[in-house]
Design a protein around this motif. Structure first.
Motif, short mmCIF file in Angstrom:
data_model
loop_
_atom_site.label_atom_id
_atom_site.label_comp_id
_atom_site.label_asym_id
_atom_site.label_seq_id
_atom_site.Cartn_x
_atom_site.Cartn_y
_atom_site.Cartn_z
N THR A 14 -34.24 -3.86 -14.83
CA THR A 14 -33.97 -2.42 -14.77
C THR A 14 -35.07 -1.64 -15.48
O THR A 14 -35.57 -0.63 -14.96
N MET A 15 -35.48 -2.10 -16.64
CA MET A 15 -36.55 -1.42 -17.39
C MET A 15 -37.84 -1.42 -16.58
O MET A 15 -38.53 -0.41 -16.50
N GLN A 21 -41.40 3.98 -12.17
CA GLN A 21 -41.14 5.30 -11.62
C GLN A 21 -41.45 6.45 -12.58
O GLN A 21 -41.71 7.57 -12.14
N GLN A 22 -41.38 6.18 -13.88
CA GLN A 22 -41.55 7.26 -14.86
C GLN A 22 -42.10 6.72 -16.18
O GLN A 22 -41.99 5.54 -16.45
N PRO A 23 -42.66 7.62 -16.99
CA PRO A 23 -43.21 7.19 -18.28
C PRO A 23 -42.12 6.63 -19.20
O PRO A 23 -40.97 7.04 -19.16
N PHE A 24 -42.53 5.71 -20.04
CA PHE A 24 -41.65 5.09 -21.03
C PHE A 24 -40.93 6.15 -21.87
O PHE A 24 -39.75 6.02 -22.15
N SER A 25 -41.66 7.17 -22.26
CA SER A 25 -41.10 8.21 -23.13
C SER A 25 -39.94 8.96 -22.48
O SER A 25 -39.11 9.54 -23.17
N LYS A 26 -39.89 8.97 -21.17
CA LYS A 26 -38.83 9.69 -20.45
C LYS A 26 -37.60 8.82 -20.19
O LYS A 26 -36.59 9.29 -19.69
N ILE A 27 -37.70 7.54 -20.52
CA ILE A 27 -36.60 6.60 -20.27
C ILE A 27 -35.78 6.44 -21.55
O ILE A 27 -36.33 6.12 -22.60
N SER A 28 -34.49 6.63 -21.44
CA SER A 28 -33.61 6.44 -22.59
C SER A 28 -32.81 5.15 -22.42
O SER A 28 -32.71 4.61 -21.32
N ASP A 90 -47.73 -1.98 -12.57
CA ASP A 90 -46.94 -0.75 -12.70
C ASP A 90 -46.22 -0.72 -14.04
O ASP A 90 -46.18 0.31 -14.71
N PHE A 91 -45.67 -1.84 -14.43
CA PHE A 91 -44.96 -1.94 -15.70
C PHE A 91 -45.93 -1.85 -16.88
O PHE A 91 -45.73 -1.07 -17.82
N TYR A 92 -47.02 -2.64 -16.83
CA TYR A 92 -47.92 -2.69 -17.99
C TYR A 92 -48.81 -1.47 -18.12
O TYR A 92 -49.24 -1.14 -19.22
N ARG A 93 -49.10 -0.79 -17.02
CA ARG A 93 -49.81 0.49 -17.14
C ARG A 93 -49.02 1.41 -18.06
O ARG A 93 -49.57 2.05 -18.94
N GLU A 97 -49.50 2.47 -22.37
CA GLU A 97 -49.63 3.88 -22.74
C GLU A 97 -48.77 4.24 -23.95
O GLU A 97 -48.94 5.28 -24.56
N ILE A 98 -47.83 3.36 -24.32
CA ILE A 98 -46.94 3.63 -25.45
C ILE A 98 -47.76 3.64 -26.73
O ILE A 98 -48.53 2.72 -27.00
#
Length: 183
Positions: A14-15, A21-28, A90-93, A97-98
């Protein structure tokens, strides 16, 4: 324990889907749980936070795999890192960035350092402080991978590796040339 791994793998899938689809910072954590159909309690039973989940993905998908290999050189390890990151780009890009505390960048560096140390200790056996060289090499590799994966054009790993190797060889030649000229 098998049920625990099934839950962790479902959260990881899921992660990875959300991070594509979206930046890590936008995922809760709530987004992860809702998409996965699990409770927050279940998430926190398995992971401290979403950073821990990202690190777990890398550990289970990559680190556990390389621990079973017997590398003859650091180049084989670097090749495997690049191929793996490219296959999951896609995941590691997004993961690379984190920034800040508990970032994937820090986890990657800390996790890879012992492997790089073992693979390069022969190169630095006559040096007083091999840790300096290992840290330098690790930091340079991380910076190159970040630039490669997060840049506008992500070359296939073989092309990137070819350029990386050529750069390292050319740099070594230049350094030796300068040393000879200074003599």
């Amino acid at each position: 324990m098998p049920d625990s791994n099934i839950t962790k793998q479902a959260l990881a899938r899921t992660m990875k889907k959300l991070m594509a689809q979206q930046p890590f910072s936008k995922i809760s954590v709530g987004d992860i749980c809702e998409t996965c159909g699990m409770s927050r309690k279940s998430f926190y039973y398995h992971f401290k936070d979403k950073h821990d989940l990202v690190n777990w993905v890398f550990y289970t998908e990559f680190i556990q795999t390389i621990q079973k290999k017997d590398y003859l050189s650091s180049w084989g390890l670097i090749t495997d890192i690049c191929r793996y990151f490219y296959s999951e780009r896609d995941f590691y890009r997004n993961a690379l960035e984190i920034q800040g505390q508990n970032s994937f960048r820090s986890y990657f560096s800390e996790t890879m350092e012992p492997f790089l140390f073992l693979l390069t200790q022969d190169l630095f056996q006559d040096i007083d402080d091999p840790q300096f060289y290992i840290t330098f090499f690790s930091d340079a590799l991380l910076a190159a991978i970040i630039r490669w994966l997060t840049g506008p054009e992500c070359l296939p790993p073989e092309k990137f590796l070819s350029q990386l190797k050529a750069t390292m060889v050319d740099f070594a030649r230049l350094t030796l040339t300068f040393e000879e000229d200074d003599s």
